[in-house]
Design a protein around this motif. Structure first.
Motif, PDB file in Angstrom:
ATOM      1  N   ALA A  94      -6.771  89.619  10.913  1.00 47.93           N
ATOM      2  CA  ALA A  94      -6.346  90.380  12.108  1.00 47.93           C
ATOM      3  C   ALA A  94      -4.656  90.276  12.009  1.00 47.93           C
ATOM      4  O   ALA A  94      -4.311  91.860  12.093  1.00 47.93           O
ATOM      5  CB  ALA A  94      -6.502  89.399  13.326  1.00 47.93           C
ATOM      6  N   GLY A 104      -2.674  90.589   9.155  1.00 52.04           N
ATOM      7  CA  GLY A 104      -2.283  91.197   7.876  1.00 52.04           C
ATOM      8  C   GLY A 104      -2.393  92.703   8.090  1.00 52.04           C
ATOM      9  O   GLY A 104      -1.877  93.541   7.544  1.00 52.04           O
ATOM     10  N   TRP A 127      -2.323  78.676   8.902  1.00 51.38           N
ATOM     11  CA  TRP A 127      -1.766  77.549   8.410  1.00 51.38           C
ATOM     12  C   TRP A 127      -2.285  76.646   7.253  1.00 51.38           C
ATOM     13  O   TRP A 127      -1.739  76.327   6.508  1.00 51.38           O
ATOM     14  CB  TRP A 127      -1.240  76.696   9.589  1.00 51.38           C
ATOM     15  CG  TRP A 127      -0.421  75.959   9.314  1.00 51.38           C
ATOM     16  CD1 TRP A 127      -0.616  74.212   8.872  1.00 51.38           C
ATOM     17  CD2 TRP A 127       1.093  75.845   8.907  1.00 51.38           C
ATOM     18  NE1 TRP A 127       0.514  73.703   8.564  1.00 51.38           N
ATOM     19  CE2 TRP A 127       1.481  74.445   8.505  1.00 51.38           C
ATOM     20  CE3 TRP A 127       2.011  76.863   9.237  1.00 51.38           C
ATOM     21  CZ2 TRP A 127       2.992  74.418   8.338  1.00 51.38           C
ATOM     22  CZ3 TRP A 127       3.382  76.519   9.051  1.00 51.38           C
ATOM     23  CH2 TRP A 127       3.671  75.369   8.472  1.00 51.38           C
ATOM     24  N   ASP A 166      -4.405  77.463   5.347  1.00 51.13           N
ATOM     25  CA  ASP A 166      -4.611  78.102   3.798  1.00 51.13           C
ATOM     26  C   ASP A 166      -3.138  78.538   3.240  1.00 51.13           C
ATOM     27  O   ASP A 166      -3.026  78.967   2.124  1.00 51.13           O
ATOM     28  CB  ASP A 166      -5.026  79.496   3.998  1.00 51.13           C
ATOM     29  CG  ASP A 166      -6.542  79.365   4.551  1.00 51.13           C
ATOM     30  OD1 ASP A 166      -7.445  78.424   3.995  1.00 51.13           O
ATOM     31  OD2 ASP A 166      -6.958  80.172   5.406  1.00 51.13           O
ATOM     32  N   THR A 224      -2.354  76.667  -0.320  1.00 47.43           N
ATOM     33  CA  THR A 224      -3.139  77.375  -1.551  1.00 47.43           C
ATOM     34  C   THR A 224      -2.701  78.734  -1.531  1.00 47.43           C
ATOM     35  O   THR A 224      -2.643  79.184  -2.766  1.00 47.43           O
ATOM     36  CB  THR A 224      -4.497  77.507  -1.119  1.00 47.43           C
ATOM     37  OG1 THR A 224      -5.069  76.454  -0.536  1.00 47.43           O
ATOM     38  CG2 THR A 224      -5.455  77.758  -2.338  1.00 47.43           C
ATOM     39  N   ALA A 225      -2.364  79.450  -0.684  1.00 50.05           N
ATOM     40  CA  ALA A 225      -1.963  81.085  -0.889  1.00 50.05           C
ATOM     41  C   ALA A 225      -0.624  81.079  -1.597  1.00 50.05           C
ATOM     42  O   ALA A 225      -0.349  81.980  -2.367  1.00 50.05           O
ATOM     43  CB  ALA A 225      -1.819  81.645   0.623  1.00 50.05           C
ATOM     44  N   CYS A 236       4.969  84.486   9.437  1.00 46.60           N
ATOM     45  CA  CYS A 236       4.080  85.178  10.510  1.00 46.60           C
ATOM     46  C   CYS A 236       3.334  84.067  10.945  1.00 46.60           C
ATOM     47  O   CYS A 236       2.402  84.452  11.870  1.00 46.60           O
ATOM     48  CB  CYS A 236       3.484  86.489  10.069  1.00 46.60           C
ATOM     49  SG  CYS A 236       4.278  87.726   9.251  1.00 46.60           S
ATOM     50  N   THR A 237       3.275  82.857  10.469  1.00 43.00           N
ATOM     51  CA  THR A 237       2.298  81.893  10.631  1.00 43.00           C
ATOM     52  C   THR A 237       2.530  81.117  12.005  1.00 43.00           C
ATOM     53  O   THR A 237       3.737  81.175  12.515  1.00 43.00           O
ATOM     54  CB  THR A 237       1.908  80.698   9.721  1.00 43.00           C
ATOM     55  OG1 THR A 237       3.203  80.141   9.599  1.00 43.00           O
ATOM     56  CG2 THR A 237       1.842  81.367   8.332  1.00 43.00           C
ATOM     57  N   PHE A 285       6.856  88.174  13.846  1.00 46.16           N
ATOM     58  CA  PHE A 285       5.553  88.647  14.059  1.00 46.16           C
ATOM     59  C   PHE A 285       4.581  87.657  14.404  1.00 46.16           C
ATOM     60  O   PHE A 285       3.375  87.862  14.066  1.00 46.16           O
ATOM     61  CB  PHE A 285       5.058  89.459  12.647  1.00 46.16           C
ATOM     62  CG  PHE A 285       5.657  90.898  12.674  1.00 46.16           C
ATOM     63  CD1 PHE A 285       5.567  91.964  13.446  1.00 46.16           C
ATOM     64  CD2 PHE A 285       6.489  90.988  11.448  1.00 46.16           C
ATOM     65  CE1 PHE A 285       6.042  93.213  13.313  1.00 46.16           C
ATOM     66  CE2 PHE A 285       7.008  92.354  11.282  1.00 46.16           C
ATOM     67  CZ  PHE A 285       7.135  93.404  12.480  1.00 46.16           C
ATOM     68  N   ALA A 305      -1.989  89.904  17.357  1.00 47.27           N
ATOM     69  CA  ALA A 305      -1.970  90.893  16.475  1.00 47.27           C
ATOM     70  C   ALA A 305      -2.575  92.088  16.742  1.00 47.27           C
ATOM     71  O   ALA A 305      -2.189  93.229  16.244  1.00 47.27           O
ATOM     72  CB  ALA A 305      -2.738  90.314  15.120  1.00 47.27           C
TER      73      ALA A 305
HETATM   74  N1  LIG Z   1      -4.252  86.957  15.118  1.00 47.94           N
HETATM   75  C1  LIG Z   1      -3.300  86.898  15.646  1.00 47.94           C
HETATM   76  O1  LIG Z   1      -3.362  87.383  16.862  1.00 47.94           O
HETATM   77  C2  LIG Z   1      -2.038  86.237  15.545  1.00 47.94           C
HETATM   78  C3  LIG Z   1      -0.940  86.401  16.180  1.00 47.94           C
HETATM   79  C4  LIG Z   1       0.343  85.898  15.666  1.00 47.94           C
HETATM   80  C5  LIG Z   1       0.266  84.879  14.734  1.00 47.94           C
HETATM   81  N2  LIG Z   1      -0.808  84.804  13.878  1.00 47.94           N
HETATM   82  C6  LIG Z   1      -0.775  83.972  12.599  1.00 47.94           C
HETATM   83  O2  LIG Z   1      -1.089  84.643  11.485  1.00 47.94           O
HETATM   84  C7  LIG Z   1      -1.661  83.904  10.602  1.00 47.94           C
HETATM   85  C8  LIG Z   1      -2.889  84.848  10.205  1.00 47.94           C
HETATM   86  O3  LIG Z   1      -3.826  84.813  11.205  1.00 47.94           O
HETATM   87  P1  LIG Z   1      -5.275  85.838  11.261  1.00 47.94           P
HETATM   88  O4  LIG Z   1      -5.483  85.851  12.723  1.00 47.94           O
HETATM   89  O5  LIG Z   1      -4.767  87.134  10.631  1.00 47.94           O
HETATM   90  O6  LIG Z   1      -6.230  85.152  10.449  1.00 47.94           O
HETATM   91  P2  LIG Z   1      -7.422  85.677   9.734  1.00 47.94           P
HETATM   92  O7  LIG Z   1      -7.851  86.827  10.534  1.00 47.94           O
HETATM   93  O8  LIG Z   1      -8.273  84.616   9.453  1.00 47.94           O
HETATM   94  O9  LIG Z   1      -6.887  86.097   8.398  1.00 47.94           O
HETATM   95  C9  LIG Z   1      -6.364  85.303   7.310  1.00 47.94           C
HETATM   96  C10 LIG Z   1      -6.017  86.098   5.838  1.00 47.94           C
HETATM   97  O10 LIG Z   1      -5.882  85.284   5.112  1.00 47.94           O
HETATM   98  C11 LIG Z   1      -6.370  85.504   3.745  1.00 47.94           C
HETATM   99  N3  LIG Z   1      -6.333  84.157   3.008  1.00 47.94           N
HETATM  100  C12 LIG Z   1      -6.832  82.861   3.149  1.00 47.94           C
HETATM  101  N4  LIG Z   1      -6.386  82.241   2.281  1.00 47.94           N
HETATM  102  C13 LIG Z   1      -5.909  82.812   1.254  1.00 47.94           C
HETATM  103  C14 LIG Z   1      -5.264  82.700  -0.225  1.00 47.94           C
HETATM  104  N5  LIG Z   1      -5.458  81.478  -0.407  1.00 47.94           N
HETATM  105  N6  LIG Z   1      -4.607  83.591  -0.669  1.00 47.94           N
HETATM  106  C15 LIG Z   1      -4.625  84.892   0.052  1.00 47.94           C
HETATM  107  N7  LIG Z   1      -5.122  85.200   1.244  1.00 47.94           N
HETATM  108  C16 LIG Z   1      -5.725  84.213   1.781  1.00 47.94           C
HETATM  109  C17 LIG Z   1      -7.796  85.867   4.314  1.00 47.94           C
HETATM  110  O11 LIG Z   1      -8.356  86.496   3.123  1.00 47.94           O
HETATM  111  P3  LIG Z   1      -9.916  86.273   2.846  1.00 47.94           P
HETATM  112  O12 LIG Z   1     -10.543  86.904   4.164  1.00 47.94           O
HETATM  113  O13 LIG Z   1     -10.198  87.015   1.571  1.00 47.94           O
HETATM  114  O14 LIG Z   1     -10.177  84.728   2.940  1.00 47.94           O
HETATM  115  C18 LIG Z   1      -7.515  86.529   5.311  1.00 47.94           C
HETATM  116  O15 LIG Z   1      -7.273  88.057   4.875  1.00 47.94           O
HETATM  117  C19 LIG Z   1      -1.967  82.710  11.131  1.00 47.94           C
HETATM  118  O16 LIG Z   1      -1.111  81.655  10.721  1.00 47.94           O
HETATM  119  C20 LIG Z   1      -1.977  82.848  12.635  1.00 47.94           C
HETATM  120  O17 LIG Z   1      -1.609  81.712  13.322  1.00 47.94           O
HETATM  121  C21 LIG Z   1      -1.870  85.346  14.216  1.00 47.94           C
END
Ligand SMILES: NC(=O)c1ccc[n+]([C@@H]2O[C@H](COP(=O)([O-])OP(=O)(O)OC[C@H]3O[C@@H](n4cnc5c(N)ncnc54)[C@H](OP(=O)(O)O)[C@@H]3O)[C@@H](O)[C@H]2O)c1
Length: 214
Positions: free
Chosen positions: A10, A12, A68, A70, A73-74, A89-90, A142, A147
């Motif tokens: 969401a 990225g 968080w 992941d 590992t990332a 951005c986490t 961010f 997102a």
């Molecule tokens: N969503 C929001 O509205 C929002 C707002 C503010 C902050 N955040 C923060 O932003 C971060 C991401 O949230 P999200 O909602 O975008 O999560 P998400 O939709 O679950 O996406 C997570 C991404 O991380 C990738 N990933 C996981 N393990 C990895 C690794 N070892 N190496 C490389 N990429 C890896 C996943 O790839 P695969 O799918 O290939 O596993 C996926 O593309 C979190 O920390 C969250 O708290 C989110």
């Protein structure tokens, strides 16, 4: 100045959308490899390229957008950061399985949102993030709004406010330029230990708040 994005969910993918709209190039990576991002690249090309995590991490400015749990590992095993900028951005939260007993835990004030706070032993998350990216100049940004609105910095006749914080003045000046190029109105909240907690979920008083600069 090159830009990398680690994480293509969401956050990225919307970051990539924002950069593409602004005419800025970036390399984006997830855990499953560049081929799995072909749909996104088809939508956002030619500005956005898919790469490996190592490709994205080698950029001058690297946006880290993984959950968080992941993070270690990332970022583990990447080449030395050597002063390149990592934008954290986490938020330190874990997502709950809706069917699990934890999802109904009455002692968790966040259960209704499907998340729980991760216990960092009293440390702020950016302090922990810094340890995962040794040698990087860390800026937090961010992470404080949904997102889904990230690719829309222009709203209601004004500019969406983007809070950021960090300890390195030059790094902050560089990312501020980037934020301005994307159409945001950046507001510096000071050093990481001050601004980070203010604008971080789950309990920061500026987290989840959308200000518009008219
Ligand atoms: N969503 C929001 O509205 C929002 C707002 C503010 C902050 N955040 C923060 O932003 C971060 C991401 O949230 P999200 O909602 O975008 O999560 P998400 O939709 O679950 O996406 C997570 C991404 O991380 C990738 N990933 C996981 N393990 C990895 C690794 N070892 N190496 C490389 N990429 C890896 C996943 O790839 P695969 O799918 O290939 O596993 C996926 O593309 C979190 O920390 C969250 O708290 C989110």
């Amino acid at each position: 100045m090159s830009i990398g994005i680690i994480g293509a969910g969401a956050l990225g993918s919307n970051m990539a959308r924002l950069l593409a709209k602004s005419g800025l190039s970036a390399t984006i990576a997830n855990s499953r490899g560049p081929e799995s991002l072909s749909g996104l690249i088809e939508e956002l090309g030619p500005f956005i390229k898919a790469g490996t995590v190592e490709d994205a991490a080698s950029a001058d400015i690297v946006l880290v957008a993984v959950r968080w749990v992941d993070l270690e590992t990332a970022l583990g095993g990447l080449p030395a950061w050597n002063g390149r900028i990592a934008i954290d951005c986490t938020n330190p939260v874990a997502f709950l399985d809706p069917g699990s007993p934890e999802a109904k835990d009455p002692s968790n004030p966040l259960a209704a949102y499907g998340i729980k706070a991760i216990d960092l032993g009293g440390k702020h998350s950016s302090t922990v993030f810094r340890d995962f990216a040794p040698g990087a100049r860390v800026v937090k940004a961010f992470n404080h709004f949904d997102a889904q609105v990230l690719a829309e910095p222009a709203v209601s006749g004004g500019q969406r406010v983007l809070f950021y914080s960090g300890d390195d003045v030059d790094a902050k000046a560089e990312v501020r330029k980037l934020f301005e190029q994307t159409g945001y109105f950046p507001v510096d909240l000071g050093p990481l230990d001050v601004g980070g907690p203010l604008a971080s979920l789950p309990f920061g008083s500026l987290a989840g708040v959308n200000f518009i600069r008219i």
